[in-house]
Design an enzyme around this catalytic site. Structure first.
Site, PDB file in Angstrom:
ATOM      1  N   GLU A 137       0.820  -1.206   0.000  1.00  0.00           N
ATOM      2  CA  GLU A 137       0.000   0.000   0.000  1.00  0.00           C
ATOM      3  C   GLU A 137       0.852   1.254   0.000  1.00  0.00           C
ATOM      4  O   GLU A 137       1.984   1.247   0.481  1.00  0.00           O
ATOM      5  CB  GLU A 137      -0.896   0.009   1.250  1.00  0.00           C
ATOM      6  CG  GLU A 137      -1.939  -1.096   1.185  1.00  0.00           C
ATOM      7  CD  GLU A 137      -2.766  -1.198   2.450  1.00  0.00           C
ATOM      8  OE1 GLU A 137      -3.989  -1.293   2.328  1.00  0.00           O
ATOM      9  OE2 GLU A 137      -2.197  -1.184   3.550  1.00  0.00           O
TER      10      GLU A 137
ATOM     11  N   CYS B  96       7.150  -6.897   6.493  1.00  0.00           N
ATOM     12  CA  CYS B  96       8.325  -6.340   7.166  1.00  0.00           C
ATOM     13  C   CYS B  96       8.886  -7.399   8.104  1.00  0.00           C
ATOM     14  O   CYS B  96       8.128  -8.161   8.701  1.00  0.00           O
ATOM     15  CB  CYS B  96       7.930  -5.092   7.974  1.00  0.00           C
ATOM     16  SG  CYS B  96       9.337  -4.246   8.747  1.00  0.00           S
TER      17      CYS B  96
ATOM     18  N   ASN C  87      -1.664   4.376  16.658  1.00  0.00           N
ATOM     19  CA  ASN C  87      -2.830   4.025  15.837  1.00  0.00           C
ATOM     20  C   ASN C  87      -3.215   2.589  16.155  1.00  0.00           C
ATOM     21  O   ASN C  87      -2.357   1.717  16.180  1.00  0.00           O
ATOM     22  CB  ASN C  87      -2.484   4.156  14.356  1.00  0.00           C
ATOM     23  CG  ASN C  87      -2.270   5.596  13.953  1.00  0.00           C
ATOM     24  OD1 ASN C  87      -3.120   6.444  14.199  1.00  0.00           O
ATOM     25  ND2 ASN C  87      -1.121   5.900  13.375  1.00  0.00           N
TER      26      ASN C  87
ATOM     27  N   SER D  57      12.886   5.472  14.339  1.00  0.00           N
ATOM     28  CA  SER D  57      11.744   5.033  15.150  1.00  0.00           C
ATOM     29  C   SER D  57      12.262   4.546  16.499  1.00  0.00           C
ATOM     30  O   SER D  57      12.672   3.406  16.631  1.00  0.00           O
ATOM     31  CB  SER D  57      10.999   3.917  14.420  1.00  0.00           C
ATOM     32  OG  SER D  57      10.506   4.425  13.199  1.00  0.00           O
ATOM     33  N   LEU D  58      12.223   5.419  17.480  1.00  0.00           N
ATOM     34  CA  LEU D  58      12.832   5.077  18.768  1.00  0.00           C
ATOM     35  C   LEU D  58      11.810   4.401  19.687  1.00  0.00           C
ATOM     36  O   LEU D  58      12.017   3.296  20.160  1.00  0.00           O
ATOM     37  CB  LEU D  58      13.418   6.343  19.402  1.00  0.00           C
ATOM     38  CG  LEU D  58      14.541   6.109  20.398  1.00  0.00           C
ATOM     39  CD1 LEU D  58      15.751   5.448  19.757  1.00  0.00           C
ATOM     40  CD2 LEU D  58      14.952   7.432  21.062  1.00  0.00           C
ATOM     41  N   HIS D  59      10.747   5.092  19.991  1.00  0.00           N
ATOM     42  CA  HIS D  59       9.621   4.566  20.777  1.00  0.00           C
ATOM     43  C   HIS D  59       9.912   4.260  22.245  1.00  0.00           C
ATOM     44  O   HIS D  59       8.980   3.946  23.001  1.00  0.00           O
ATOM     45  CB  HIS D  59       8.985   3.335  20.111  1.00  0.00           C
ATOM     46  CG  HIS D  59       8.569   3.577  18.697  1.00  0.00           C
ATOM     47  ND1 HIS D  59       7.785   4.645  18.307  1.00  0.00           N
ATOM     48  CD2 HIS D  59       8.845   2.898  17.544  1.00  0.00           C
ATOM     49  CE1 HIS D  59       7.592   4.615  17.003  1.00  0.00           C
ATOM     50  NE2 HIS D  59       8.231   3.575  16.515  1.00  0.00           N
TER      51      HIS D  59
ATOM     52  N   CYS E 159       0.022   5.591  10.235  1.00  0.00           N
ATOM     53  CA  CYS E 159       1.280   4.923  10.575  1.00  0.00           C
ATOM     54  C   CYS E 159       1.061   3.613  11.293  1.00  0.00           C
ATOM     55  O   CYS E 159       0.360   3.551  12.292  1.00  0.00           O
ATOM     56  CB  CYS E 159       2.112   5.808  11.493  1.00  0.00           C
ATOM     57  SG  CYS E 159       3.252   6.798  10.587  1.00  0.00           S
TER      58      CYS E 159
ATOM     59  N   GLY F  64       7.365  -1.991   5.452  1.00  0.00           N
ATOM     60  CA  GLY F  64       8.748  -2.412   5.276  1.00  0.00           C
ATOM     61  C   GLY F  64       9.778  -1.547   5.964  1.00  0.00           C
ATOM     62  O   GLY F  64       9.489  -0.432   6.413  1.00  0.00           O
TER      63      GLY F  64
ATOM     64  N   CYS G 169       8.001  -5.368  15.000  1.00  0.00           N
ATOM     65  CA  CYS G 169       7.551  -4.483  16.090  1.00  0.00           C
ATOM     66  C   CYS G 169       6.118  -4.863  16.470  1.00  0.00           C
ATOM     67  O   CYS G 169       5.234  -4.924  15.607  1.00  0.00           O
ATOM     68  CB  CYS G 169       7.611  -3.018  15.668  1.00  0.00           C
ATOM     69  SG  CYS G 169       9.280  -2.506  15.183  1.00  0.00           S
TER      70      CYS G 169
ATOM     71  N   CYS H 241       3.377   8.446   1.095  1.00  0.00           N
ATOM     72  CA  CYS H 241       4.040   7.519   1.991  1.00  0.00           C
ATOM     73  C   CYS H 241       4.139   6.193   1.239  1.00  0.00           C
ATOM     74  O   CYS H 241       3.122   5.626   0.834  1.00  0.00           O
ATOM     75  CB  CYS H 241       3.159   7.383   3.231  1.00  0.00           C
ATOM     76  SG  CYS H 241       3.746   6.165   4.380  1.00  0.00           S
TER      77      CYS H 241
ATOM     78  N   CYS I 281       2.925  -2.703  15.450  1.00  0.00           N
ATOM     79  CA  CYS I 281       2.789  -2.298  14.043  1.00  0.00           C
ATOM     80  C   CYS I 281       2.136  -3.416  13.245  1.00  0.00           C
ATOM     81  O   CYS I 281       2.589  -4.563  13.277  1.00  0.00           O
ATOM     82  CB  CYS I 281       4.168  -1.976  13.480  1.00  0.00           C
ATOM     83  SG  CYS I 281       4.158  -1.614  11.710  1.00  0.00           S
TER      84      CYS I 281
HETATM   85  N1  SAH Z   1      10.282   0.448   9.194  1.00  0.00           N
HETATM   86  C1  SAH Z   1      10.367   1.890   9.210  1.00  0.00           C
HETATM   87  C2  SAH Z   1       9.266   2.590   8.442  1.00  0.00           C
HETATM   88  C3  SAH Z   1       7.846   2.101   8.573  1.00  0.00           C
HETATM   89  S1  SAH Z   1       6.692   2.652   9.746  1.00  0.00           S
HETATM   90  C4  SAH Z   1      10.390   2.381  10.629  1.00  0.00           C
HETATM   91  O1  SAH Z   1      10.074   1.619  11.534  1.00  0.00           O
HETATM   92  O2  SAH Z   1      10.748   3.528  10.840  1.00  0.00           O
HETATM   93  C5  SAH Z   1       6.630   4.366   9.888  1.00  0.00           C
HETATM   94  C6  SAH Z   1       6.456   4.820  11.342  1.00  0.00           C
HETATM   95  O3  SAH Z   1       5.211   4.376  11.917  1.00  0.00           O
HETATM   96  C7  SAH Z   1       7.541   4.267  12.253  1.00  0.00           C
HETATM   97  O4  SAH Z   1       8.004   5.293  13.094  1.00  0.00           O
HETATM   98  C8  SAH Z   1       6.771   3.229  13.050  1.00  0.00           C
HETATM   99  O5  SAH Z   1       7.409   2.916  14.259  1.00  0.00           O
HETATM  100  C9  SAH Z   1       5.445   3.898  13.228  1.00  0.00           C
HETATM  101  N2  SAH Z   1       4.370   3.005  13.648  1.00  0.00           N
HETATM  102  C10 SAH Z   1       4.290   1.679  13.445  1.00  0.00           C
HETATM  103  N3  SAH Z   1       3.151   1.195  13.968  1.00  0.00           N
HETATM  104  C11 SAH Z   1       2.485   2.245  14.505  1.00  0.00           C
HETATM  105  C12 SAH Z   1       1.238   2.373  15.171  1.00  0.00           C
HETATM  106  N4  SAH Z   1       0.450   1.340  15.372  1.00  0.00           N
HETATM  107  N5  SAH Z   1       0.881   3.614  15.581  1.00  0.00           N
HETATM  108  C13 SAH Z   1       1.674   4.678  15.359  1.00  0.00           C
HETATM  109  N6  SAH Z   1       2.859   4.608  14.722  1.00  0.00           N
HETATM  110  C14 SAH Z   1       3.268   3.406  14.305  1.00  0.00           C
END
Ligand code: SAH
Length: 408
Positions: A106, A126, A314, A238-240, A357, A181, A130, A119, A133
């Site tokens: 997508e 992927c 999300n 993407s730290l989180h 996202c 991905g 995570c 995007c 995600c």
């Molecule tokens: N693999 C790459 C790019 C894909 S996702 C990465 O991880 O950076 C793009 C962004 O969306 C990343 O920062 C990811 O951590 C975030 N993301 C993934 N799942 C999410 C969710 N359920 N809610 C909000 N952000 C999310």
């Protein structure tokens, strides 16, 4: 929630036929010569391709005999629209694409005042696993070819030029690798894609470096490699979580490259390019949104060339996690700012079409299902994907201040 293994090596199967967009200008000229045509036809063909024209009948600057041969050999149709879904009053459009082998990916096009961002996906599925995600929970199907990635941006540029999004004709200005991905796990093809995005016509889309963002879970050797290349695209990490203990569970690659190593590598990138990187942080209720974690993150990033982009989580199907409530978000922002760290909150474009996202989760189609070209919105033959939510990633754009327009 299943715990998935980390997967780096994509299955070798399924790569699509060669396409003009996989080739450098020199290679394209050579390929055209080998087909018995003068090399400059490669430039003409590229100009049509990057403008979204693939119908030979419209290539009136090419002799009719050349049109069919060159199109067939160098512009094979790689991306078939399964369907479009729109949201946000027609300003967001998610497209589900079927690839030649039935894999589904997508992309999401978002229009804002003064700019439009697409995007895009760099892999089908992927391998980074995570748990919050939707794409990460699918596992990795395969890498996309450069042309499959580039094609998503080219289609978005054409959609803008043709006025397919509400608001009339416009121009695609930004590309973010925040779809399905891990772009840095498909490094060589993503590198080629960057070339195509940044190269001026006829062999590219001519976007500016700062308007292209590569987002990564933090593959440190690949960040270093990107640092050594000449491109100055925007880097998002993407730290989180600010601490290894939590990040080991939220972003499993952290078991290999720790928080400190990731931000050091990102810092080195920012020092080379002279521009800040962005730290992505999905706020998950009672998981990573505590005031003490905001303080830890502030301490980690103060004095670095970083900007924090908070994303309210999300929802994804089957997840036990929720977005942080607004007061917790506000407190998090306030603490980061007090620590001197620039902080914004991302809007959540496309959430209701699972286009935000982390929501992209187009399921893989069975191999062997004939791929049928269907027009936008016209009868999609099968429901796309996704047990419960096809959706996609995105939503990236404009980081919106808390309390400003957008998602709040
Ligand atoms: N693999 C790459 C790019 C894909 S996702 C990465 O991880 O950076 C793009 C962004 O969306 C990343 O920062 C990811 O951590 C975030 N993301 C993934 N799942 C999410 C969710 N359920 N809610 C909000 N952000 C999310």
């Amino acid at each position: 929630m299943t715990v998935l293994p980390l997967v780096f090596d994509a299955p070798k199967r399924g790569m699509p036929p060669r396409h003009l967009a996989d080739l450098s200008r020199e290679e394209a000229r050579e390929a055209v010569s080998e087909l018995g045509h003068p090399p400059f036809r490669a430039d003409q063909l590229a100009r049509h391709y990057y403008r979204g024209v693939t119908d030979p009948a419209q290539m009136t600057d090419l002799p009719s005999a050349a049109r069919e041969t060159l199109t067939e050999a160098l512009l094979p149709g790689l991306l078939t629209v399964v369907r479009h879904q729109t949201a946000d009053d027609g300003r967001t459009r998610k497209t589900l694409w079927r690839l030649h082998d039935g894999a589904l990916v997508e992309s999401v096009l978002m229009r804002y005042p003064g700019r439009a961002t697409v995007c895009i996906s760099s892999q089908a599925g992927c391998g980074m696993a995570c748990p919050f995600c939707a794409t990460g929970q699918q596992g990795l199907t395969r890498n996309l070819s450069a042309a499959e990635i580039i094609g998503q941006a080219v289609a978005a540029a054409a959609a803008m030029a043709n006025g397919e999004l509400d608001g009339g004709p416009g121009r695609l200005s930004n590309v973010v690798f925040m779809g399905m991905g891990e772009p840095l796990a498909n490094y060589a093809r993503v590198r080629k894609t960057l070339d195509a995005l940044l190269t001026p016509a006829p062999h590219g889309l001519g976007l500016s470096q700062r308007s292209v963002t590569v987002s990564t879970v933090g593959l440190v050797p690949a960040i270093r490699r990107l640092t050594d290349e000449g491109r100055n695209v925007t880097l998002a990490v993407s730290l989180h979580a600010p601490d290894d203990e939590l990040r080991d569970t939220l972003v499993p690659i952290n078991t290999r490259w720790k928080v400190g190593e990731v931000v050091d590598a990102a810092d080195a990138y920012a020092k080379r390019t002279g521009r800040r990187y962005s730290v992505e942080y999905a706020l998950i209720r009672d998981v990573n949104d505590q005031p003490f974690r905001a303080d830890l993150l502030g301490k980690l990033l103060a004095g670095r060339l970083a900007h924090v982009n908070l994303i309210p989580l999300n929802p994804t199907p089957g997840s036990k996690w929720d977005a942080s409530p607004l007061p917790a978000q506000r407190e998090f922002v306030a603490r980061l700012r007090a620590a001197g760290v620039a902080t914004t909150v991302r809007d959540t474009r496309g959430q209701d079409i699972d286009g935000a996202c982390g929501q992209l989760a187009a399921a893989d189609a069975e191999p062997g299902v004939p791929s049928v070209a269907v027009g936008p919105l016209a009868g999609a033959r099968r429901e796309p994907a996704s047990g419960g939510g096809q959706g996609g990633p995105s939503t990236v754009e404009p980081p919106v201040e808390l309390g400003a327009e957008g998602d709040q």
